[in-house]
Design a protein around this motif. Structure first.
Motif, PDB file in Angstrom:
ATOM      1  N   ALA A 219     -12.442  20.514  -6.772  1.00 33.51           N
ATOM      2  CA  ALA A 219     -12.854  21.625  -7.519  1.00 33.51           C
ATOM      3  C   ALA A 219     -14.379  22.200  -7.395  1.00 33.51           C
ATOM      4  O   ALA A 219     -14.879  22.849  -8.130  1.00 33.51           O
ATOM      5  CB  ALA A 219     -12.656  21.527  -8.998  1.00 33.51           C
ATOM      6  N   ALA A 235     -17.988  21.820 -13.043  1.00 31.28           N
ATOM      7  CA  ALA A 235     -16.674  22.868 -13.231  1.00 31.28           C
ATOM      8  C   ALA A 235     -15.762  22.353 -14.090  1.00 31.28           C
ATOM      9  O   ALA A 235     -15.478  21.223 -14.288  1.00 31.28           O
ATOM     10  CB  ALA A 235     -16.071  22.462 -11.804  1.00 31.28           C
ATOM     11  N   VAL A 237     -12.360  22.113 -15.493  1.00 31.40           N
ATOM     12  CA  VAL A 237     -11.162  22.427 -15.009  1.00 31.40           C
ATOM     13  C   VAL A 237      -9.784  21.482 -15.554  1.00 31.40           C
ATOM     14  O   VAL A 237     -10.126  20.523 -16.300  1.00 31.40           O
ATOM     15  CB  VAL A 237     -10.848  21.538 -13.570  1.00 31.40           C
ATOM     16  CG1 VAL A 237      -9.924  21.914 -12.750  1.00 31.40           C
ATOM     17  CG2 VAL A 237     -12.321  22.050 -12.587  1.00 31.40           C
ATOM     18  N   TYR A 246      -6.084  22.516  -7.477  1.00 28.65           N
ATOM     19  CA  TYR A 246      -7.170  21.849  -6.702  1.00 28.65           C
ATOM     20  C   TYR A 246      -7.081  20.696  -5.729  1.00 28.65           C
ATOM     21  O   TYR A 246      -7.406  20.616  -4.666  1.00 28.65           O
ATOM     22  CB  TYR A 246      -8.351  21.879  -7.529  1.00 28.65           C
ATOM     23  CG  TYR A 246      -8.836  22.917  -8.254  1.00 28.65           C
ATOM     24  CD1 TYR A 246      -9.615  24.131  -7.631  1.00 28.65           C
ATOM     25  CD2 TYR A 246      -8.701  23.293  -9.489  1.00 28.65           C
ATOM     26  CE1 TYR A 246     -10.053  25.280  -8.014  1.00 28.65           C
ATOM     27  CE2 TYR A 246      -9.191  24.631 -10.151  1.00 28.65           C
ATOM     28  CZ  TYR A 246      -9.726  25.560  -9.294  1.00 28.65           C
ATOM     29  OH  TYR A 246     -10.162  26.764  -9.831  1.00 28.65           O
ATOM     30  N   MET A 602     -13.199  28.614 -13.706  1.00 30.15           N
ATOM     31  CA  MET A 602     -12.402  27.827 -12.901  1.00 30.15           C
ATOM     32  C   MET A 602     -10.819  28.009 -13.232  1.00 30.15           C
ATOM     33  O   MET A 602     -10.036  27.684 -12.520  1.00 30.15           O
ATOM     34  CB  MET A 602     -12.734  26.188 -12.865  1.00 30.15           C
ATOM     35  CG  MET A 602     -14.098  25.887 -12.528  1.00 30.15           C
ATOM     36  SD  MET A 602     -14.626  26.285 -10.679  1.00 30.15           S
ATOM     37  CE  MET A 602     -13.433  25.115  -9.978  1.00 30.15           C
TER      38      MET A 602
END
Ligand SMILES: *[C@@H]1O[C@H](CO)[C@@H](O)[C@H](O)[C@H]1NC(C)=O
Ligand SMILES: *[C@@H]1O[C@H](CO)[C@@H](O)[C@H](O)[C@H]1NC(C)=O
Ligand SMILES: *[C@@H]1O[C@H](CO)[C@@H](O)[C@H](O)[C@H]1NC(C)=O
Length: 778
Positions: A219, A235, A237, A246, A602
């Motif tokens: 990511a 990030a 995610v 990812y 993200m």
């Protein structure tokens, strides 16, 4: 002149050397080559040590070597510039070399010069990805590793290459999107596996030609945007996006490509630096995917998680946490400096250090670095004559031809004709560029053909840069450019970006052509006597809506960064000696898309309630300039479904697991199925209805059954085919049911939804009903 191939490695007998030099010097240049890294047969003290015995299993040799090292020696092997261990006859080694699209000099492991003035510089990866040609990717890997081995033998490069970059090109602004195979996980996964296979060689199971590395896990795809940089970015995610997007290329890289290394990234994922996260490293990469290789940090990322992210209070804690999380090698000095204290304070045991070393040294042994004379190695005789060969350079040209995408062709104004277009005005800041064509993570090319030179091979040219660089901050030269277009039979504008606009540590601020470029294009198109062709060089997408709409602009080509032979390839496409067949590996968004998607978000999926439009063609449904997979040809293809199954039964692995999975509205968990065998074949007839041979890329998309799954389409397979004018070919495309006809739930669990899946290949649609097969278990 075979006898000229005296390559004297260091021998312990200087007299021999002298003699060889005297004897052969007048007749031929002697290639200097590197001394053996370890286990030099000339070193009587070390050559018979157990770890030097190539006949023993590698794990036995690795254990023997580690058993001989002191803790201090071990710790100095945990970093990219690993120290020598003279008492064991082991030289220092620089782990950091790069070969993203040709041997690169970005890492300190490679030094051009002497007998190795350059190396074949292939198109930047985003361009190569556009070819949708797996065998091309593998072949490029083979050539790059030939050149890498040759340079290693010559003492100017390493054997461990931290390439490819397989992060998903999530946001169009990302400065490093150019390095990646694009926005689609399946495309990126296939690219990763193919390029890695090419680099590492498909030789004996446990042997490596060179060691590749898939990066940056995971990511990671923000460099520096709006005050947020990769050293500080956390990030956030979801498990769904991680599994679904990812991680996909990384998993394929390890599981299918059998890569020898994975690099963790600078950023944090959900509050943890990736290089210190045991769930990501130990549990996922090593535990679930079974990496046979080493995990390396991004350069100085261990330092970054301590200094910039303040993830631990003390540096020795950072050393302990990363190694315990599964990190084996530090690009940077941090672990060499702080690991000893981590051990002495009891934060880390020496066994943890041994485990890390076992992973790195195993790779070195698989590379043959402990087998004595490099010349005894299967690739030991590669040398300068094997670098920048005609064949290699031809492949660089071929890759560029295959990657160029014809975006628009009004009234079939392309290809140009050398008969009707005798004089071509070649205009624009990228019209006569060299290094711009190789993008970042490049090396020193063998040579270049610029667009101007390429076009000049076909016709007379009149050249005007129009502006002095891609920033195009002034329009003072526009009059001269217009005058050139007025005099010529056709006009080619080569515009776009370069590393001053998109690069590592430089994300873009907008998607439009920079500065006055747009004005230059419009004015020249208006002045042009003949057709005007816009050629774009860029890694990321450009919002060229203005050009798409302008009736005076006849055609638009995207060349990405087409590599050392880019100008020749562009000209071949312009004049029709190459029929373009590239397809966009990423969505071309309009500029106003950016306002709705902070680069720091993200999330892949759209969130309409919050006005978030989602990312990539899989989730974003709004207007585009050009869609993912777009690409035209000079000929016309038609597609017909020959045959394909109408239904497929998924067998369960056990009755136990099936009972609870038979609630079909949840789909069946992939892990509960016997899926390794389950693939289905779709047969299609591809007819070339035009009068020019061409290649067609079949992109197979699928849409899962309607229901609570987000109804997106996703690429599930692709196949490229060459079809001669007027003829037809039957193509078989295999679709792996449990890998591709799946969705991922919000817990990150991959499931096969039961019901009708819609396959879409061009304008062909086909429904396949997937159901569960319970009888298998009775
Ligand atoms: C079904 O799931 C429940 C709860 O998850 C579990 O307790 C039960 O053992 C499962 N039954 C079977 C047959 O696997
Ligand atoms: C199946 O799942 C749906 C949706 O979650 C739920 O409403 C239903 O009760 C479940 N049926 C069974 C038999 O568990
Ligand atoms: C794929 O690339 C290879 C290597 O350049 C080439 O030989 C082959 O023809 C390409 N495939 C198609 C269908 O164009």
């Amino acid at each position: 002149m075979a006898y000229c191939k005296i390559r004297h490695a260091f021998t312990p007998f200087p007299f021999y050397l002298l003699l060889a030099t005297l004897l052969f010097a007048p007749f031929c240049a002697i290639e200097a080559s590197r001394p053996p890294f370890a286990c030099n047969p000339g070193n009587g003290l070390t050559r018979s040590l157990k770890f030097c015995r190539a006949s023993l299993p590698i794990h036995v040799r690795v254990r023997d070597l580690i058993g001989r090292l002191t803790l201090q020696e071990k710790i100095r092997l945990l970093v990219n510039n690993a120290a020598a261990v003279p008492r064991l006859g082991i030289q220092g080694y620089e782990w950091w070399s790069e070969a993203l699209h040709g041997v690169s000099n970005v890492g300190p492991g490679v030094k051009f010069g002497g007998a190795f003035a350059g190396a074949t510089s292939f198109p930047q990866v985003i361009t190569t990805a556009a070819s949708f040609n797996e065998s091309l990717w593998e072949q490029i890997g083979q050539v790059v590793s030939d050149e890498a081995r040759a340079m290693y033998n010559g003492g100017v490069a390493g054997l461990t290459y931290w390439s490819p970059n397989v992060n998903i090109f999530r946001d169009p602004r990302w400065g490093r999107g150019q390095e990646t195979p694009g926005e689609d996980p399946v495309l990126a996964a296939k690219y990763a596996a193919s390029y890695v296979k090419g680099l590492q060689g498909n030789a004996a199971e446990n042997r490596l030609k060179v060691a590749a590395c898939c990066k940056h896990y995971t990511a990671y795809d923000l460099d520096n945007w709006n005050g947020v940089d990769r050293y500080h970015f956390n990030a956030r995610v979801s498990r769904q996006d991680l599994e679904d997007t990812y991680d996909v290329p990384f998993k394929a890289c390890v599981v299918e490509g059998k890569v020898a290394s994975v690099m963790c990234s600078y950023n944090q994922v959900n509050g943890k630096p990736t290089c210190a996260d045991p769930d990501l490293l130990k549990k996922t990469i090593r535990g679930e995917w079974h990496l046979n290789g080493y995990i390396v940090s991004d350069c100085d990322s261990v330092g970054v998680l301590y200094d910039n992210q303040h993830y631990t209070a003390l540096p020795e804690e950072a050393a302990a946490e990363t190694i315990k999380a599964g990190l084996d090698l530090d690009c940077g000095p941090f672990l060499a400096v702080h690991t000893e204290r981590a051990v002495s304070r009891g934060l880390l045991s020496e066994v943890d250090v041994n485990n890390a070393l076992a992973n790195t040294i195993t790779v070195q042994m698989r590379l043959g670095m402990f087998d004595g004379e490099p010349s005894a190695h299967p690739f030991g005789n590669l040398g300068p004559k094997d670098v920048c060969t005609l064949e290699h350079q031809q492949l660089a040209l071929e890759a560029a031809r295959q990657g160029i995408v014809l975006l628009q062709n009004r009234g079939s104004s392309l290809p140009l004709s050398t008969r009707r277009h005798r004089t071509v005005a070649v205009i624009g800041p990228n019209s006569d560029v060299t290094v711009t064509m190789i993008g970042n993570y490049a090396g020193v090319a063998c040579g270049f053909t610029t667009p101007l030179q390429g076009i000049g091979r076909y016709v007379r040219t009149i050249h005007q840069a129009g502006c002095s660089g891609v920033a195009c901050t002034q329009n003072g030269q526009f009059g001269a450019a217009e005058a050139a277009a007025q005099q010529a039979d056709a006009t080619v504008l080569v515009m776009g970006l370069d590393q001053s606009i998109e690069a590592e540590f430089r994300d873009r601020v907008g998607l439009l052509l920079p500065g006055y470029q747009q004005e230059l294009v419009s004015r020249v198109a208006r002045a042009s006597k003949g057709p005007t062709v816009l050629v774009l060089m860029s890694g990321g997408p450009i919002d060229v809506s203005f050009a798409k709409k302008d009736p005076r602009i006849s055609a638009i080509l995207w060349a990405g960064y087409p590599g050392q032979a880019g100008g020749a390839a562009i000209a071949d496409v312009l004049f029709g000696t190459t029929n373009p067949g590239g397809r966009l590996p990423m969505t071309w968004y309009p500029q106003d898309y950016l306002a709705k998607v902070p680069m720091t978000n993200m999330g892949m999926r759209a969130d309409p309630l919050r006005g978030y439009p989602g990312r990539t063609y899989r989730f974003y449904k709004g207007p585009v300039v050009f869609p993912f997979g777009h690409g035209l040809s000079y000929t016309k293809f038609s597609l017909k479904l020959a045959h394909a199954p109408k239904d497929v039964s998924v067998p369960f692995a056990s009755l136990r697991s099936s009972t609870n999975s038979t609630n079909f509205s949840h789909g069946v968990k992939v892990q509960h199925t016997k899926c390794n065998i389950l693939s289905l074949s779709v047969h299609l007839d591809v007819k070339n209805r035009g009068n020019m041979d061409g290649t067609h890329s079949l992109l197979v998309f699928s849409t899962p059954p309607s229901g609570k799954w987000s109804t997106h389409k996703q690429l599930v397979a692709f196949e490229k085919v060459h079809v001669a004018a007027g003829s037809e070919q039957r193509i078989k495309v295999d679709i792996h049911v449990c890998k591709h006809l799946t969705v991922v739930d919000k817990f990150g669990i991959r499931r096969i939804p039961m019901g009708e899946h819609k396959l879409q290949i061009g304008d062909v649609e086909h429904l396949i009903t997937v159901d569960a097969n319970l009888e298998e278990n009775s």
